[in-house]
Design a protein around this motif. Sequence first.
Motif, short mmCIF file in Angstrom:
data_model
loop_
_atom_site.label_atom_id
_atom_site.label_comp_id
_atom_site.label_asym_id
_atom_site.label_seq_id
_atom_site.Cartn_x
_atom_site.Cartn_y
_atom_site.Cartn_z
N HIS A 62 0.82 -1.20 0.00
CA HIS A 62 0.00 0.00 0.00
C HIS A 62 0.86 1.26 0.00
O HIS A 62 2.01 1.26 0.46
CB HIS A 62 -0.88 0.04 1.24
CG HIS A 62 -2.03 -0.92 1.21
ND1 HIS A 62 -3.33 -0.53 0.97
CD2 HIS A 62 -2.08 -2.27 1.38
CE1 HIS A 62 -4.13 -1.57 1.01
NE2 HIS A 62 -3.40 -2.64 1.25
N THR A 66 -5.45 7.28 0.13
CA THR A 66 -6.76 6.68 0.35
C THR A 66 -7.69 7.16 -0.75
O THR A 66 -7.47 8.23 -1.34
CB THR A 66 -7.32 7.08 1.73
OG1 THR A 66 -7.29 8.51 1.86
CG2 THR A 66 -6.48 6.46 2.85
N GLU A 103 -11.98 -1.26 -2.57
CA GLU A 103 -11.63 -0.38 -1.45
C GLU A 103 -12.58 0.81 -1.46
O GLU A 103 -12.76 1.45 -2.50
CB GLU A 103 -10.18 0.09 -1.57
CG GLU A 103 -9.19 -1.06 -1.65
CD GLU A 103 -7.74 -0.62 -1.74
OE1 GLU A 103 -7.49 0.58 -1.51
OE2 GLU A 103 -6.89 -1.46 -2.04
N PHE A 126 -9.02 -5.30 5.11
CA PHE A 126 -8.14 -4.36 5.80
C PHE A 126 -8.89 -3.09 6.17
O PHE A 126 -9.94 -2.75 5.61
CB PHE A 126 -6.91 -4.01 4.95
CG PHE A 126 -7.22 -3.23 3.71
CD1 PHE A 126 -7.33 -1.84 3.73
CD2 PHE A 126 -7.38 -3.88 2.49
CE1 PHE A 126 -7.61 -1.13 2.58
CE2 PHE A 126 -7.66 -3.17 1.34
CZ PHE A 126 -7.77 -1.79 1.39
N LYS A 128 -7.71 1.05 6.81
CA LYS A 128 -6.61 1.97 6.51
C LYS A 128 -7.02 3.36 6.97
O LYS A 128 -8.09 3.86 6.57
CB LYS A 128 -6.34 1.94 5.00
CG LYS A 128 -5.10 2.63 4.51
CD LYS A 128 -4.95 2.37 3.00
CE LYS A 128 -3.69 3.00 2.43
NZ LYS A 128 -3.60 2.76 0.96
N LYS A 130 -5.66 7.40 7.58
CA LYS A 130 -4.65 8.44 7.38
C LYS A 130 -4.61 9.32 8.63
O LYS A 130 -5.44 10.20 8.84
CB LYS A 130 -4.97 9.26 6.14
CG LYS A 130 -3.88 10.25 5.75
CD LYS A 130 -4.23 11.00 4.47
CE LYS A 130 -4.19 10.10 3.25
NZ LYS A 130 -4.40 10.89 1.99
N THR A 146 -0.05 6.98 7.44
CA THR A 146 -1.25 6.17 7.29
C THR A 146 -1.04 4.84 8.01
O THR A 146 -0.01 4.19 7.82
CB THR A 146 -1.58 5.93 5.81
OG1 THR A 146 -1.82 7.18 5.17
CG2 THR A 146 -2.80 5.05 5.66
N LEU A 148 -2.21 0.93 8.77
CA LEU A 148 -2.85 -0.15 8.01
C LEU A 148 -2.89 -1.42 8.86
O LEU A 148 -1.88 -1.83 9.44
CB LEU A 148 -2.07 -0.42 6.72
CG LEU A 148 -2.55 -1.60 5.86
CD1 LEU A 148 -3.90 -1.28 5.23
CD2 LEU A 148 -1.52 -1.94 4.78
N THR A 150 -4.34 -5.42 8.33
CA THR A 150 -4.93 -6.36 7.39
C THR A 150 -5.06 -7.74 8.02
O THR A 150 -4.36 -8.09 8.97
CB THR A 150 -4.07 -6.49 6.11
OG1 THR A 150 -2.93 -7.31 6.39
CG2 THR A 150 -3.62 -5.13 5.62
N TYR A 174 0.34 -5.52 10.40
CA TYR A 174 0.18 -4.16 10.90
C TYR A 174 1.32 -3.32 10.36
O TYR A 174 2.50 -3.69 10.47
CB TYR A 174 0.19 -4.15 12.44
CG TYR A 174 -0.81 -5.10 13.05
CD1 TYR A 174 -2.15 -4.74 13.19
CD2 TYR A 174 -0.41 -6.37 13.48
CE1 TYR A 174 -3.07 -5.61 13.74
CE2 TYR A 174 -1.33 -7.25 14.02
CZ TYR A 174 -2.66 -6.87 14.15
OH TYR A 174 -3.57 -7.75 14.69
N GLN A 175 0.96 -2.17 9.76
CA GLN A 175 1.96 -1.30 9.16
C GLN A 175 1.71 0.16 9.51
O GLN A 175 0.55 0.58 9.65
CB GLN A 175 1.95 -1.44 7.62
CG GLN A 175 2.58 -2.69 7.08
CD GLN A 175 2.68 -2.65 5.57
OE1 GLN A 175 1.72 -2.41 4.86
NE2 GLN A 175 3.89 -2.86 5.06
#
Length: 307
Positions: A62, A66, A103, A126, A128, A130, A146, A148, A150, A174-175
């Motif tokens: 990603h 968004t 999305e 997921f 997401k 921002k 951002t 994320l 998933t 997890y990001q």
Amino acid sequence: MHLTATRLGRRLAATLLVGAAASTAALAQDDDLLNQLEQTPQTATPELVEATFKGLRLINGHTVQTPGQGTLAFLISHRFGALNSGAYNFFGLDQATLRLGFEYGLTDRLTVGIGRNSMEKAFDGFLKYKALRQSTGPRAVPVTVTLLATSALNTLRITDNVERTFGRRLTYTYQALVARKFSPDLSIQVMPTLVHRNLVSRATEPNDVYALGVGGRQKLTKRTSLNLEYYYLVPATKPSDLRNSLAVGFDIETGGHVFQLHLTNSQGMIEKQFITETRGNFFKGDLFFGFNMARNFTVRAKEGFRK
């Protein structure tokens, strides 16, 4: 006596003139002060930096972008087999995998997504968000951040002695996506990542895998750009026999969608696959050619633009 009265008259007239001038100046100053007090000071506001990246995906992973409130993005991701698989497999074109995804922007900052991947017959979803947006001006924010989260479900039928319950088939990622647009042509993104696998292939392997991704976009022309993406697996948690994911891509903007072409040593198209299941050697020909294509649809107009 007459001269004295005359002088007194002149002095009195001069005094009156000076007093009148002073009074006028004082009144003018008071008016200026009142005007200054009555004026509402204009507060400068920061200006948001737009279009850090043109697409929702950098290559495999990603970006901070968004879709925006009320926008539905339809994504098609395609990966062929390895180029070095030989002419019998038509250099990988006979071994294609596909992911279809949707999305939707609940708000300008919050996105929800789902997808289906032919590899491992995996379903993924997921959220997401921002959290920060890069801006210029007073109280400027230097980066866009951002978050994320998933989840992926492997539904492939596997006949072995391992118990594969629904919960053990799940993997979580997890990001934190941190990006900065340095100029209209250059954007860089860093992606600290945690992948939690409920089921691992060997008892000696950790369930949690940590990785640090880095990528960027360099604009070449008005509608094309060169993209790079790399995920470094932390050695202490790196699963055995795996390699770091490396990809190079070429983006083309064509009106309503972005078309992305790329080469990568990862055939998987979701985080658990390209971060923790990559085995190809990029520099020995284990390359997978593929593309991403995204199309946006306005499902619900923003509140401020309704007629």
